[in-house]
Design a protein around this motif. Structure first.
Motif, PDB file in Angstrom:
ATOM      1  N   TYR A  66      42.858  30.957  34.969  1.00  0.00           N
ATOM      2  CA  TYR A  66      43.547  31.484  33.789  1.00  0.00           C
ATOM      3  C   TYR A  66      44.501  30.439  33.194  1.00  0.00           C
ATOM      4  O   TYR A  66      44.572  30.241  31.984  1.00  0.00           O
ATOM      5  CB  TYR A  66      44.327  32.741  34.156  1.00  0.00           C
ATOM      6  CG  TYR A  66      43.485  33.842  34.733  1.00  0.00           C
ATOM      7  CD1 TYR A  66      42.437  34.388  34.000  1.00  0.00           C
ATOM      8  CD2 TYR A  66      43.739  34.338  36.018  1.00  0.00           C
ATOM      9  CE1 TYR A  66      41.657  35.416  34.542  1.00  0.00           C
ATOM     10  CE2 TYR A  66      42.969  35.357  36.564  1.00  0.00           C
ATOM     11  CZ  TYR A  66      41.926  35.882  35.818  1.00  0.00           C
ATOM     12  OH  TYR A  66      41.155  36.882  36.342  1.00  0.00           O
ATOM     13  N   ASP A  91      36.098  41.970  39.268  1.00  0.00           N
ATOM     14  CA  ASP A  91      36.638  43.309  39.067  1.00  0.00           C
ATOM     15  C   ASP A  91      36.999  43.477  37.591  1.00  0.00           C
ATOM     16  O   ASP A  91      36.983  42.526  36.808  1.00  0.00           O
ATOM     17  CB  ASP A  91      37.852  43.527  39.977  1.00  0.00           C
ATOM     18  CG  ASP A  91      38.893  42.444  39.786  1.00  0.00           C
ATOM     19  OD1 ASP A  91      39.580  42.459  38.718  1.00  0.00           O
ATOM     20  OD2 ASP A  91      38.980  41.533  40.647  1.00  0.00           O
ATOM     21  N   ASP A  92      37.335  44.703  37.223  1.00  0.00           N
ATOM     22  CA  ASP A  92      37.638  44.984  35.806  1.00  0.00           C
ATOM     23  C   ASP A  92      38.823  44.183  35.304  1.00  0.00           C
ATOM     24  O   ASP A  92      38.840  43.686  34.172  1.00  0.00           O
ATOM     25  CB  ASP A  92      37.906  46.480  35.627  1.00  0.00           C
ATOM     26  CG  ASP A  92      36.633  47.313  35.768  1.00  0.00           C
ATOM     27  OD1 ASP A  92      35.548  46.710  35.660  1.00  0.00           O
ATOM     28  OD2 ASP A  92      36.744  48.533  35.950  1.00  0.00           O
ATOM     29  N   GLU A  93      39.854  44.047  36.141  1.00  0.00           N
ATOM     30  CA  GLU A  93      41.033  43.302  35.706  1.00  0.00           C
ATOM     31  C   GLU A  93      40.688  41.847  35.421  1.00  0.00           C
ATOM     32  O   GLU A  93      41.106  41.265  34.404  1.00  0.00           O
ATOM     33  CB  GLU A  93      42.115  43.403  36.779  1.00  0.00           C
ATOM     34  CG  GLU A  93      43.399  42.661  36.375  1.00  0.00           C
ATOM     35  CD  GLU A  93      44.452  42.722  37.482  1.00  0.00           C
ATOM     36  OE1 GLU A  93      45.496  42.082  37.309  1.00  0.00           O
ATOM     37  OE2 GLU A  93      44.220  43.407  38.494  1.00  0.00           O
ATOM     38  N   THR A  94      39.895  41.249  36.352  1.00  0.00           N
ATOM     39  CA  THR A  94      39.488  39.849  36.157  1.00  0.00           C
ATOM     40  C   THR A  94      38.659  39.699  34.887  1.00  0.00           C
ATOM     41  O   THR A  94      38.863  38.780  34.080  1.00  0.00           O
ATOM     42  CB  THR A  94      38.683  39.363  37.375  1.00  0.00           C
ATOM     43  OG1 THR A  94      39.488  39.457  38.554  1.00  0.00           O
ATOM     44  CG2 THR A  94      38.207  37.943  37.176  1.00  0.00           C
ATOM     45  N   ARG A  95      37.719  40.636  34.726  1.00  0.00           N
ATOM     46  CA  ARG A  95      36.837  40.569  33.548  1.00  0.00           C
ATOM     47  C   ARG A  95      37.644  40.690  32.244  1.00  0.00           C
ATOM     48  O   ARG A  95      37.476  39.906  31.324  1.00  0.00           O
ATOM     49  CB  ARG A  95      35.796  41.670  33.636  1.00  0.00           C
ATOM     50  CG  ARG A  95      34.783  41.656  32.507  1.00  0.00           C
ATOM     51  CD  ARG A  95      33.825  42.845  32.643  1.00  0.00           C
ATOM     52  NE  ARG A  95      33.070  42.768  33.886  1.00  0.00           N
ATOM     53  CZ  ARG A  95      31.947  42.066  34.026  1.00  0.00           C
ATOM     54  NH1 ARG A  95      31.460  41.377  33.005  1.00  0.00           N
ATOM     55  NH2 ARG A  95      31.312  42.053  35.179  1.00  0.00           N
ATOM     56  N   GLN A  96      38.542  41.694  32.180  1.00  0.00           N
ATOM     57  CA  GLN A  96      39.303  41.929  30.959  1.00  0.00           C
ATOM     58  C   GLN A  96      40.215  40.749  30.628  1.00  0.00           C
ATOM     59  O   GLN A  96      40.327  40.332  29.477  1.00  0.00           O
ATOM     60  CB  GLN A  96      40.132  43.211  31.090  1.00  0.00           C
ATOM     61  CG  GLN A  96      39.304  44.488  31.133  1.00  0.00           C
ATOM     62  CD  GLN A  96      38.495  44.671  29.845  1.00  0.00           C
ATOM     63  OE1 GLN A  96      38.928  44.315  28.762  1.00  0.00           O
ATOM     64  NE2 GLN A  96      37.291  45.211  29.981  1.00  0.00           N
ATOM     65  N   ARG A  97      40.882  40.232  31.649  1.00  0.00           N
ATOM     66  CA  ARG A  97      41.801  39.117  31.411  1.00  0.00           C
ATOM     67  C   ARG A  97      41.051  37.875  30.950  1.00  0.00           C
ATOM     68  O   ARG A  97      41.476  37.168  30.027  1.00  0.00           O
ATOM     69  CB  ARG A  97      42.591  38.832  32.687  1.00  0.00           C
ATOM     70  CG  ARG A  97      43.684  37.779  32.479  1.00  0.00           C
ATOM     71  CD  ARG A  97      44.484  37.577  33.750  1.00  0.00           C
ATOM     72  NE  ARG A  97      45.504  36.561  33.549  1.00  0.00           N
ATOM     73  CZ  ARG A  97      46.299  36.072  34.503  1.00  0.00           C
ATOM     74  NH1 ARG A  97      46.178  36.565  35.759  1.00  0.00           N
ATOM     75  NH2 ARG A  97      47.188  35.129  34.233  1.00  0.00           N
ATOM     76  N   LEU A  99      38.020  37.733  29.514  1.00  0.00           N
ATOM     77  CA  LEU A  99      37.453  37.930  28.175  1.00  0.00           C
ATOM     78  C   LEU A  99      38.528  37.801  27.093  1.00  0.00           C
ATOM     79  O   LEU A  99      38.281  37.294  25.997  1.00  0.00           O
ATOM     80  CB  LEU A  99      36.776  39.291  28.083  1.00  0.00           C
ATOM     81  CG  LEU A  99      35.479  39.448  28.888  1.00  0.00           C
ATOM     82  CD1 LEU A  99      34.978  40.899  28.825  1.00  0.00           C
ATOM     83  CD2 LEU A  99      34.408  38.496  28.337  1.00  0.00           C
ATOM     84  N   ALA A 100      39.755  38.288  27.417  1.00  0.00           N
ATOM     85  CA  ALA A 100      40.841  38.180  26.449  1.00  0.00           C
ATOM     86  C   ALA A 100      41.178  36.725  26.155  1.00  0.00           C
ATOM     87  O   ALA A 100      41.676  36.398  25.058  1.00  0.00           O
ATOM     88  CB  ALA A 100      42.075  38.923  26.973  1.00  0.00           C
TER      89      ALA A 100
END
Length: 585
Positions: A66, A91-97, A99-100
């Protein structure tokens, strides 16, 4: 589409993972691959050699994935390469962060060769399409810009001469005004250009204009801008406000018009006039051009003139006069005065010339020499002329009713060229005489040479109608216009008037005496009598009587008088005959 030449960078703190990924890529044909195990070196590497694709691990010491992405975005912005995340856990948190932050895809550990390769190829394919789209957009933008610039240049250029047109000249003036440059303008008006169009057509006129701008351009340096302001108007922009230099330049350019212009086998006469204005520092473009047009000399005068506040005041006065002219007769501001005509042989009063006077409540007395040309140019001469005719006939009718003059007395009225150009003018005047019950011999008209020449055929028809009705016709200001034996012998007229220009210097100039004699002889040779105007001395009256001039008027006898004063003057008139001239006639 092959992507095997693309530059791919693999970033992972585990060197084994780097080696595995590089081997996978090389086995598939990629030959421009590199690996970095210390994430702190990624930014410097990308700044030296920007990769086409970055395969980035998320969990690393020092800087995690990141932080690397944020660092690249901060320093490279839109140039940040597309990023595929390498991770063992999505996980969803990793994916969302991720992608953002703009990540394009994810590759899971342990690597599945076929999936990894396909995901890499997919990202490279999408990125390639982005690049193709961007290149096409850049190309389209460049083409549009080039076309827009070409259209703008075309809109600023005259298609015939290839010189700047009014829009192009305005742009050049705008740049000079913005830069606070010293600026001079030469506004050049071409005379008789319209005659070339009428006689030879537009093709020759366009050739002539190209010829003129070429000759003018040869006399101008690179510091001057020559352009076409209107159909027969040119503008020269000079990088100086020095009046002497601008005057010198104007006279230098005027040398172009000293000889006829040769176009093909034609020699075309063309004149020009130049108005000059200048400014230092910032200036208003429209105002500077207006100043140059205000300075433009009138025709048949000086050729070059500089703007001045006095000149503008005169022009504004002319404008005020023109505006006040409309409706002046209805407001009762105009009147007729009468200057007596006397038979020179015995100084008996035989008539009068009706002259127009205008007194404005604010502008005061305005000379006919000013307002008559303005009235002719504006068309107000028609209403004014009708008023003059009606007022003159009303006066004749009044004097006839009072029986104050003998049967050979007449009043002469001046007729403007535009009045004479009307096809029904003679018929209209004859109807007015009939309405007022005035015999034709009580009325006479005077027309100038220029008035006759403006439409010779129609003028001849109108004058023939007057002559047939027994109305005397005099040619006024003879010798100052387009005198020609060709029309003298064909036009129906009864009188030639010797202009005051040939009378005022009779005592001092033998040439003037010979000219006056010649005019008198010419008039008598075609059966016409002679009236001399502007007589101010006894000698002038004596000489003119001696050469056979029948009738005279001038301040020597009387100034023009209002109707009541005219009658009083006639009652008190006593001839003062000069001795007979000793001139041999």
């Amino acid at each position: 589409m092959t992507f095997y030449s693309k530059h791919v960078l693999v970033v992972d703190d585990n060197t084994v993972n780097i080696e595995l990924m590089l081997d996978l890529l090389e086995n598939q044909g990629f030959h421009n691959t590199h690996g970095i195990s210390d994430s702190r070196h990624v930014l410097a590497y990308c700044q030296r050699s920007l990769p086409d694709l970055l395969l980035l691990d998320i969990r690393m010491p020092y800087l995690d994935g990141y932080a690397v992405i944020e660092q690249l975005n901060a320093h490279l912005g839109e140039q940040t390469p597309p990023i595929v995340i390498l991770t063992a856990q999505i996980d969803d948190e990793t994916r969302q962060r991720a992608l953002a932050l703009g990540v394009r895809d994810f590759v899971t550990k342990p690597f599945k060769h076929d999936e990894v390769l396909q995901r890499i190829l997919n990202v490279l394919n999408v990125e390639h399409r982005y690049h193709v789209r961007d290149r096409q957009a850049d190309t389209l933008e460049r083409i549009v810009n080039e076309r827009t610039q070409a259209l703008y240049l075309q809109s600023c250029t005259d298609p015939i001469t290839r010189l700047p047109n009014r829009r192009g000249l305005t742009q050049a003036l705008s740049e000079a005004a913005t830069h606070n440059d010293a600026t001079g303008l030469l506004f050049i008006a071409l005379d008789r250009f319209d005659d070339v169009i009428r006689l030879h057509g537009y093709r020759i006129a366009e050739r002539l204009m190209s010829h003129i701008v070429q000759r003018l351009g040869e006399r101008l340096s690179d510091s001057h801008t020559l352009g076409l302001w209107g159909g027969s108007e040119l503008l020269v922009i000079s990088a100086t406000d020095d009046k002497r230099k601008l005057l010198s330049l104007a006279h230098h350019l005027m040398e172009t018009f000293e000889t006829d212009q040769q176009v093909d086998d034609l020699l075309l006469p063309l004149g020009a006039r130049v108005g000059i204005s200048q400014a230092r520092g910032a200036f208003d473009i429209e105002r500077l051009v207006h100043m140059a047009t205000l300075a433009l000399p009138q025709k048949n005068g000086r050729a070059v003139q500089c703007y001045s506040e006095t000149l503008e005041a005169q022009q504004r006065h002319r404008l005020h006069v023109l505006q006040a002219l409309r409706g002046a007769t209805e407001r009762g501001e105009m009147s007729l005065v009468f200057q007596p005509k006397l038979r020179l042989s015995d100084q008996r009063i035989i008539g009068a010339e009706a002259l127009l006077r205008w007194h404005h409540p604010d502008l005061g007395h305005i000379s006919p020499g000013m307002f008559i040309p303005l009235a002719e140019a504006s068309g107000d001469i028609f209403s004014i002329g009708e008023w003059v005719l009606e007022e003159a006939m009303r006066t004749i009718a009044d004097w006839r009713q009072k029986n104050v003059f003998s049967n050979d007395f007449h009043i002469a009225v001046n007729v403007a060229a535009r009045q004479l150009a009307r096809k029904d003018f003679a018929e209209s005047v004859l109807r007015q005489l009939e309405d007022h019950q005035i015999p034709a011999h009580f009325f006479a008209i005077e027309v100038t040479e220029s008035g006759l020449m403006s439409d010779m055929q129609n003028a001849r028809q109108q004058l023939e109608q007057f002559t047939q009705a027994n109305i005397a016709v005099a040619i006024d200001d003879f010798g100052t216009g387009h005198s020609s034996l060709a029309y003298i012998k064909t036009l129906p007229f009864s009188t030639l008037k010797i202009d005051r220009a040939f009378v005022m210097d009779l005592e001092e100039s033998d040439v003037e005496r010979q000219l006056a004699r010649t005019i008198a002889q010419l008039a008598h040779s075609v059966g016409s009598d002679v009236v001399a105007e502007g007589i101010e001395t006894a000698y002038q009256a004596m000489y003119l009587r001696g050469i056979g001039c029948e009738t005279a008027q001038g301040y020597y006898f009387s100034r023009p008088l209002p109707a009541s004063e005219f009658l009083a003057w006639c009652d008190n008139w006593q001839p003062h005959l000069p001795p007979t001239s000793t001139e041999t006639v």
